[in-house]
Design an enzyme around this catalytic site. Structure first.
Site, PDB file in Angstrom:
ATOM      1  N   ARG A 159       0.645  -1.126  -0.087  1.00  0.00           N
ATOM      2  CA  ARG A 159      -0.042  -0.141  -0.135  1.00  0.00           C
ATOM      3  C   ARG A 159       0.854   1.497   0.027  1.00  0.00           C
ATOM      4  O   ARG A 159       0.487   2.432  -0.528  1.00  0.00           O
ATOM      5  CB  ARG A 159      -0.827   0.021   1.258  1.00  0.00           C
ATOM      6  CG  ARG A 159      -2.030  -1.188   0.830  1.00  0.00           C
ATOM      7  CD  ARG A 159      -3.210  -1.202   2.160  1.00  0.00           C
ATOM      8  NE  ARG A 159      -4.022  -2.053   2.140  1.00  0.00           N
ATOM      9  CZ  ARG A 159      -3.621  -3.481   2.506  1.00  0.00           C
ATOM     10  NH1 ARG A 159      -2.476  -3.832   3.123  1.00  0.00           N
ATOM     11  NH2 ARG A 159      -4.493  -4.404   2.431  1.00  0.00           N
ATOM     12  N   GLU A 214       4.851 -11.575  13.212  1.00  0.00           N
ATOM     13  CA  GLU A 214       4.160 -12.227  14.411  1.00  0.00           C
ATOM     14  C   GLU A 214       4.288 -13.736  14.173  1.00  0.00           C
ATOM     15  O   GLU A 214       4.302 -14.358  15.324  1.00  0.00           O
ATOM     16  CB  GLU A 214       3.028 -11.786  14.288  1.00  0.00           C
ATOM     17  CG  GLU A 214       1.984 -12.065  15.634  1.00  0.00           C
ATOM     18  CD  GLU A 214       0.633 -11.378  15.470  1.00  0.00           C
ATOM     19  OE1 GLU A 214      -0.338 -12.003  16.385  1.00  0.00           O
ATOM     20  OE2 GLU A 214       0.209 -10.684  14.772  1.00  0.00           O
TER      21      GLU A 214
END
Length: 178
Positions: free
Chosen positions: A67, A104
């Site tokens: 993005r 993560e």
């Protein structure tokens, strides 16, 4: 229209998707706002204004996959600057430099073409979201490895509860905080 009104309008267009990409996560989606032409205009105006005010000596705008690509070209064009992408491993042709970073659920790698940034060039990094800070931290490391000087970064959305800003060792501007 004031900057505060523009920010409120933009914020009202950001989509909320509960339990995406996994249960318990509320995903804030910038793409929802980008379907609105007025939100796009306000976003561009706000980003450009912030960079003009805070980082007026910027020479290149670096956008993070994916993005951030939508934003760095837009900003660079408006400011008359160059731009460069930071991409995931294996997506750029030619000679690249890379930095591995923690996610993560594991590790990933960012890459940049070796000729994208000139030595000591003043860089502003842009992305749509600052969450845990891993990707922005890796991008800063990558720009420095390429010889650039990171003078700051700007994100559209910051998820403050995740404390990503604490991992970043340069100035961070965020337009919208949750």
């Amino acid at each position: 229209m004031s900057n505060e009104e523009k920010l409120e309008y933009l914020k009202s267009r950001i989509g909320d998707f509960p339990d995406f990409p996994k249960k318990g996560i509320l995903f804030r989606d910038i793409f929802s706002a980008l379907t609105d032409p007025l939100a796009c205009r306000y976003l561009k105006e706000l980003l450009v204004q912030q960079i003009k005010q805070k980082y007026s000596d910027a020479e290149i705008i670096v956008g993070l996959e994916s993005r951030g690509f939508l934003l760095n070209l837009l900003i660079a064009t408006e400011l008359g600057l160059s731009c460069a992408p930071v991409r995931k491993k294996g997506k750029l042709p030619g000679e690249v430099i890379s930095v591995e970073y923690e996610l993560e659920y594991g590790k990933d790698t960012f890459e940049m073409q070796t000729n994208a940034i000139k030595k000591n060039q003043k860089v502003v990094i842009v992305d749509d979201l600052l969450a845990t800070g891993g990707s922005l931290k890796a991008a800063i490391e990558l720009v420095r490895k390429a010889g650039g000087t990171v003078i700051g970064s700007i994100v559209v959305i910051e998820l403050e509860d995740l404390a990503g800003r604490d991992k970043i060792d340069c100035d961070v501007l965020s337009l919208i905080k949750y």
